[in-house]
Motif scaffolding. Structure first.
Motif, PDB file in Angstrom:
ATOM      1  N   CYS A  91       0.759  -1.295  -0.242  1.00 14.71           N
ATOM      2  CA  CYS A  91      -0.058   0.390   0.262  1.00 14.71           C
ATOM      3  C   CYS A  91       0.962   1.215  -0.146  1.00 14.71           C
ATOM      4  N   SER A  92       0.570   1.862  -1.118  1.00 16.34           N
ATOM      5  CA  SER A  92       1.388   3.723  -1.084  1.00 16.34           C
ATOM      6  C   SER A  92       1.012   4.242  -0.432  1.00 16.34           C
ATOM      7  N   CYS A  93      -0.289   4.649  -0.345  1.00 22.51           N
ATOM      8  CA  CYS A  93      -0.941   5.690   0.404  1.00 22.51           C
ATOM      9  C   CYS A  93      -0.164   5.977   2.130  1.00 22.51           C
ATOM     10  N   TYR A 106     -10.227   1.532   6.656  1.00 20.41           N
ATOM     11  CA  TYR A 106      -8.888   1.330   5.185  1.00 20.41           C
ATOM     12  C   TYR A 106     -10.123   1.117   4.418  1.00 20.41           C
ATOM     13  N   CYS A 144      -5.139   0.488  -2.264  1.00 24.19           N
ATOM     14  CA  CYS A 144      -4.600  -0.639  -2.832  1.00 24.19           C
ATOM     15  C   CYS A 144      -4.392  -1.778  -3.011  1.00 24.19           C
TER      16      CYS A 144
END
Ligand code: GLU
Ligand code: ZN
Length: 295
Positions: A98-100, A114, A118
């Motif tokens: 997950c790049s958030c 969440y 992603c």
């Protein structure tokens, strides 16, 4: 029955009365069941760690007559075990990158759950990513020895949760589950501030094929404002010179009704009495109790 318990303090603040409650309750429950009691220092969060603290923990516990079995373990020296588990979860497609950023999540959703962004749109880059565990509609229920039955729907309470942080550190949830498993822990006795963390830990145990230990969450000590004693609320550090007085108070807090003559006993005598008389069912089944403490 073989019993292995543990105390797992984080060196993010000095040991305080709340830490003593968790140490003492887990120690007494282990010893009263002829079990082992392990000491594990959870030093996985260097940015929040206070220098020089973890070196003091063993001395303070010994000063309170709380002697552990086997080698003291440091989580910072066990990273390869967390890496193996992380890999297993990703390989089994139970976890994803997950790049958030927190900001991006806040802009998309107004809940703390969440949104699985992603999972639906895997990030192109792999560095600077967190790892999240898929929880879909996982319903987790367990019976806490002190706090009774609890049930959680993870998809509604936390959503897909983080086990590896974007800043490169393993999350508490993963490390605690891996270590409790590898150390053969059968009984987790700790503060009720961790009750809500338990379903995610059980979920991870299920995904990794580990057995679930028995859980017992003792009430936490609250200050007059109803806040848990902690570093953030400036709870005073415990000192060995006050061992008898503090242990006596902790036994009262835990519902064990120590005999008043023990106020003047030696620490070792007090601990022996507490092992011989320990009854976990006398621990109040409430999340917190107000505790007055002279500063
Ligand atoms: N290290 C955690 C803490 O100090 C406790 C972990 C546990 O007992 O599971 O809050
Ligand atoms: Zn994401």
């Amino acid at each position: 029955m073989s019993y292995i318990g543990r105390f797992a303090p984080s060196p993010t603040g000095p040991l305080h009365f709340g830490s003593l409650l968790a140490a003492l309750a887990s120690f007494l429950d282990a010893r009263a069941n002829n079990g082992q009691w392990l000491l594990r220092i959870e030093d996985l969060d260097p940015p929040r760690e206070q220098a020089g603290l973890k070196e003091q923990f063993p001395d303070i516990l010994e000063g309170f007559g709380l002697y552990w079995d086997g080698e003291l373990e440091l989580q910072s020296e066990r990273l390869e075990h967390y890496e193996d588990a992380l890999k297993q979860l990703i390989d089994d497609r139970n976890a994803y990158l997950c790049s958030c950023s927190r900001k991006e999540i806040q802009q998309r959703t107004d809940t703390s759950v969440y949104d699985a962004h992603c999972y639906l749109h895997p990030p192109e880059q792999t560095d600077n990513c967190a790892v999240r565990v898929c929880c879909k509609d996982s319903l987790i229920s367990f019976r806490d020895i002190i706090q009774g039955p609890h049930a959680y729907n993870l998809a509604m309470s936390s959503g897909d949760y983080i086990i590896f942080r974007r800043d490169g550190f393993y999350a508490y949830q993963l490390a605690v589950v891996v270590d409790d498993y590898l150390q053969g822990v059968t009984h987790v006795v700790r503060g009720s501030d961790l009750l809500d963390e338990t379903p995610r830990q059980i979920h991870l145990q299920q995904l990794l094929g580990y057995p679930t230990p028995a859980y017992a969450h003792i009430p936490v000590a609250n200050n007059l404002e109803g806040q848990k004693l902690s570093k953030q609320t400036f709870a005073p550090a415990i000192e060995t010179k006050d061992a008898v007085e503090l242990t006596y108070k902790a036994l009262e807090f835990l519902g064990q009704s120590p005999e008043s003559g023990l106020r003047n006993a030696a620490q070792i005598e007090l601990i022996e009495w507490a092992i011989a008389n320990w009854d976990i069912h006398k621990v109040p089944n409430v999340p917190g109790i107000q505790f007055l403490q002279e500063q």
